[in-house]
Write a protein that holds these residues in place. Structure first.
Motif, PDB file in Angstrom:
ATOM      1  N   GLU A 185      -5.755   9.886   3.290  1.00  0.00           N
ATOM      2  CA  GLU A 185      -7.128   9.405   3.505  1.00  0.00           C
ATOM      3  C   GLU A 185      -7.581   8.440   2.407  1.00  0.00           C
ATOM      4  O   GLU A 185      -8.514   7.658   2.607  1.00  0.00           O
ATOM      5  CB  GLU A 185      -8.124  10.573   3.616  1.00  0.00           C
ATOM      6  CG  GLU A 185      -8.177  11.502   2.424  1.00  0.00           C
ATOM      7  CD  GLU A 185      -7.183  12.667   2.515  1.00  0.00           C
ATOM      8  OE1 GLU A 185      -7.381  13.636   1.766  1.00  0.00           O
ATOM      9  OE2 GLU A 185      -6.221  12.594   3.313  1.00  0.00           O
ATOM     10  N   GLN A 186      -6.906   8.475   1.252  1.00  0.00           N
ATOM     11  CA  GLN A 186      -7.239   7.532   0.180  1.00  0.00           C
ATOM     12  C   GLN A 186      -6.583   6.174   0.409  1.00  0.00           C
ATOM     13  O   GLN A 186      -7.208   5.136   0.215  1.00  0.00           O
ATOM     14  CB  GLN A 186      -6.785   8.096  -1.174  1.00  0.00           C
ATOM     15  CG  GLN A 186      -7.559   9.304  -1.640  1.00  0.00           C
ATOM     16  CD  GLN A 186      -6.968   9.898  -2.913  1.00  0.00           C
ATOM     17  OE1 GLN A 186      -5.834  10.375  -2.923  1.00  0.00           O
ATOM     18  NE2 GLN A 186      -7.726   9.842  -3.998  1.00  0.00           N
ATOM     19  N   ILE A 187      -5.341   6.181   0.870  1.00  0.00           N
ATOM     20  CA  ILE A 187      -4.623   4.904   0.997  1.00  0.00           C
ATOM     21  C   ILE A 187      -5.096   4.109   2.213  1.00  0.00           C
ATOM     22  O   ILE A 187      -5.069   2.879   2.202  1.00  0.00           O
ATOM     23  CB  ILE A 187      -3.089   5.117   1.025  1.00  0.00           C
ATOM     24  CG1 ILE A 187      -2.364   3.798   0.693  1.00  0.00           C
ATOM     25  CG2 ILE A 187      -2.620   5.696   2.339  1.00  0.00           C
ATOM     26  CD1 ILE A 187      -2.687   3.183  -0.648  1.00  0.00           C
TER      27      ILE A 187
ATOM     28  N   LEU B 286      -1.456   9.079  -4.094  1.00  0.00           N
ATOM     29  CA  LEU B 286      -2.672   9.096  -3.285  1.00  0.00           C
ATOM     30  C   LEU B 286      -2.457   9.890  -1.998  1.00  0.00           C
ATOM     31  O   LEU B 286      -1.354   9.948  -1.460  1.00  0.00           O
ATOM     32  CB  LEU B 286      -3.093   7.663  -2.924  1.00  0.00           C
ATOM     33  CG  LEU B 286      -3.432   6.741  -4.095  1.00  0.00           C
ATOM     34  CD1 LEU B 286      -3.804   5.365  -3.584  1.00  0.00           C
ATOM     35  CD2 LEU B 286      -4.555   7.313  -4.951  1.00  0.00           C
ATOM     36  N   ALA B 287      -3.521  10.469  -1.507  1.00  0.00           N
ATOM     37  CA  ALA B 287      -3.498  11.172  -0.221  1.00  0.00           C
ATOM     38  C   ALA B 287      -3.638  10.152   0.909  1.00  0.00           C
ATOM     39  O   ALA B 287      -4.151   9.045   0.690  1.00  0.00           O
ATOM     40  CB  ALA B 287      -4.657  12.171  -0.165  1.00  0.00           C
TER      41      ALA B 287
ATOM     42  N   ARG C  28      -7.727   1.703   1.205  1.00  0.00           N
ATOM     43  CA  ARG C  28      -7.406   0.805   0.081  1.00  0.00           C
ATOM     44  C   ARG C  28      -7.116  -0.586   0.621  1.00  0.00           C
ATOM     45  O   ARG C  28      -6.281  -0.770   1.489  1.00  0.00           O
ATOM     46  CB  ARG C  28      -6.187   1.350  -0.666  1.00  0.00           C
ATOM     47  CG  ARG C  28      -5.775   0.563  -1.904  1.00  0.00           C
ATOM     48  CD  ARG C  28      -6.700   0.884  -3.077  1.00  0.00           C
ATOM     49  NE  ARG C  28      -6.129   0.392  -4.311  1.00  0.00           N
ATOM     50  CZ  ARG C  28      -5.501   1.140  -5.201  1.00  0.00           C
ATOM     51  NH1 ARG C  28      -5.358   2.444  -5.009  1.00  0.00           N
ATOM     52  NH2 ARG C  28      -5.018   0.617  -6.303  1.00  0.00           N
TER      53      ARG C  28
ATOM     54  N   ARG D  45       0.845  -1.206   0.000  1.00  0.00           N
ATOM     55  CA  ARG D  45       0.000   0.000   0.000  1.00  0.00           C
ATOM     56  C   ARG D  45       0.875   1.249   0.000  1.00  0.00           C
ATOM     57  O   ARG D  45       0.524   2.260  -0.617  1.00  0.00           O
ATOM     58  CB  ARG D  45      -0.942   0.003   1.207  1.00  0.00           C
ATOM     59  CG  ARG D  45      -2.079  -0.980   1.058  1.00  0.00           C
ATOM     60  CD  ARG D  45      -3.246  -0.673   1.961  1.00  0.00           C
ATOM     61  NE  ARG D  45      -2.898  -0.682   3.361  1.00  0.00           N
ATOM     62  CZ  ARG D  45      -3.540  -0.007   4.308  1.00  0.00           C
ATOM     63  NH1 ARG D  45      -4.565   0.755   3.990  1.00  0.00           N
ATOM     64  NH2 ARG D  45      -3.178  -0.074   5.565  1.00  0.00           N
TER      65      ARG D  45
ATOM     66  N   MET E 226       0.585   4.027  -2.830  1.00  0.00           N
ATOM     67  CA  MET E 226       0.396   5.442  -2.481  1.00  0.00           C
ATOM     68  C   MET E 226       1.363   6.317  -3.262  1.00  0.00           C
ATOM     69  O   MET E 226       0.984   7.373  -3.795  1.00  0.00           O
ATOM     70  CB  MET E 226       0.601   5.623  -0.975  1.00  0.00           C
ATOM     71  CG  MET E 226       0.355   7.040  -0.501  1.00  0.00           C
ATOM     72  SD  MET E 226       0.644   7.205   1.276  1.00  0.00           S
ATOM     73  CE  MET E 226       0.116   8.903   1.518  1.00  0.00           C
TER      74      MET E 226
ATOM     75  N   GLU F 265       0.627   6.028  -7.306  1.00  0.00           N
ATOM     76  CA  GLU F 265      -0.632   6.649  -7.734  1.00  0.00           C
ATOM     77  C   GLU F 265      -0.829   8.057  -7.170  1.00  0.00           C
ATOM     78  O   GLU F 265      -1.872   8.669  -7.398  1.00  0.00           O
ATOM     79  CB  GLU F 265      -1.809   5.754  -7.329  1.00  0.00           C
ATOM     80  CG  GLU F 265      -1.796   4.390  -8.002  1.00  0.00           C
ATOM     81  CD  GLU F 265      -3.027   3.561  -7.681  1.00  0.00           C
ATOM     82  OE1 GLU F 265      -4.034   4.118  -7.201  1.00  0.00           O
ATOM     83  OE2 GLU F 265      -2.969   2.334  -7.905  1.00  0.00           O
TER      84      GLU F 265
END
Length: 201
Positions: free
Chosen positions: A173-175, A170-171, A178, A161, A165, A168
């Motif tokens: 809060e997004q990861i 990603l922020a 996931r 992950r 992160m 991609e």
């Protein structure tokens, strides 16, 4: 030039089955985990893999070995490094997750498991894991992609992950929401421009 990076979480481990915090505990695959690795091998069989990376933990190494044997790739280079290890859960390692929720409170355990920068006692946050994994990716794995090699990385939910992160963008809060299923390949295709972007980040 187009190259592929394949990320794969190891098959089910004994502690996965028993619902325990695993972290750096060096537990083996279950029989189900071995079958999952064989299933992953079938998905990867027709794609070219030039080099593989894995962690210092045997559940990831065993998953990779099953894949290499099934795909006839026993002769490719395999790099093992603890930088790709699972996130350390510190004092929680080996503990039953339900019992831990009773002991510390479900809300506290949820924060330890699902926040980005809060570490359990004696362990690592996802942010700590990111700061271990991403420099290793840039130093050891990205150069192989830049040479035009297709790379397989067999590691763990949180170390992968961290890579996702980064790749991609990603922020936090997004990861944290996931999920990565065991032995389901996540494949990225990179051209020269995308590789250069990763290099300069």
């Amino acid at each position: 030039m187009n190259v592929r990076l394949i990320l794969l979480r190891h098959g089910q481990s004994l502690y996965n089955l028993e619902n325990r915090f695993t972290g750096w505990q060096d537990v083996e695959l279950t029989e189900t985990g071995c079958h999952e690795a064989e299933g992953a091998a079938k998905q990867l069989k027709n794609g070219k893999i030039d080099i593989a990376f894995t962690s210092a933990l045997k559940r990831a190494q065993h998953t990779l070995q099953i894949i290499l044997d099934s795909c006839g790739l026993q002769n490719i280079p395999v790099i093992k490094n603890a930088a790709l290890n699972e996130r350390s859960y510190g004092e929680l390692e080996g503990l039953d997750k339900a019992e831990t929720a009773i002991k510390y409170g479900a809300e506290q355990v949820h924060i330890w498991r699902r926040s980005f920068d809060v570490a359990p006692p004696g362990g690592e946050s996802l942010k700590d894991t990111y700061e271990r994994v991403v420099p290793y990716f840039k130093k050891a794995i990205l150069p192989e992609l830049l040479k035009g090699k297709n790379v397989l990385v067999v590691a763990h939910g949180n170390s992968l992950r961290s890579l996702i992160m980064f790749i991609e963008s990603l922020a936090p809060e997004q990861i944290v929401v996931r999920e990565l299923a065991t032995c389901v390949p996540v494949t990225y295709e990179f051209d020269d421009e995308k590789l250069k972007d990763l290099e300069v980040r």
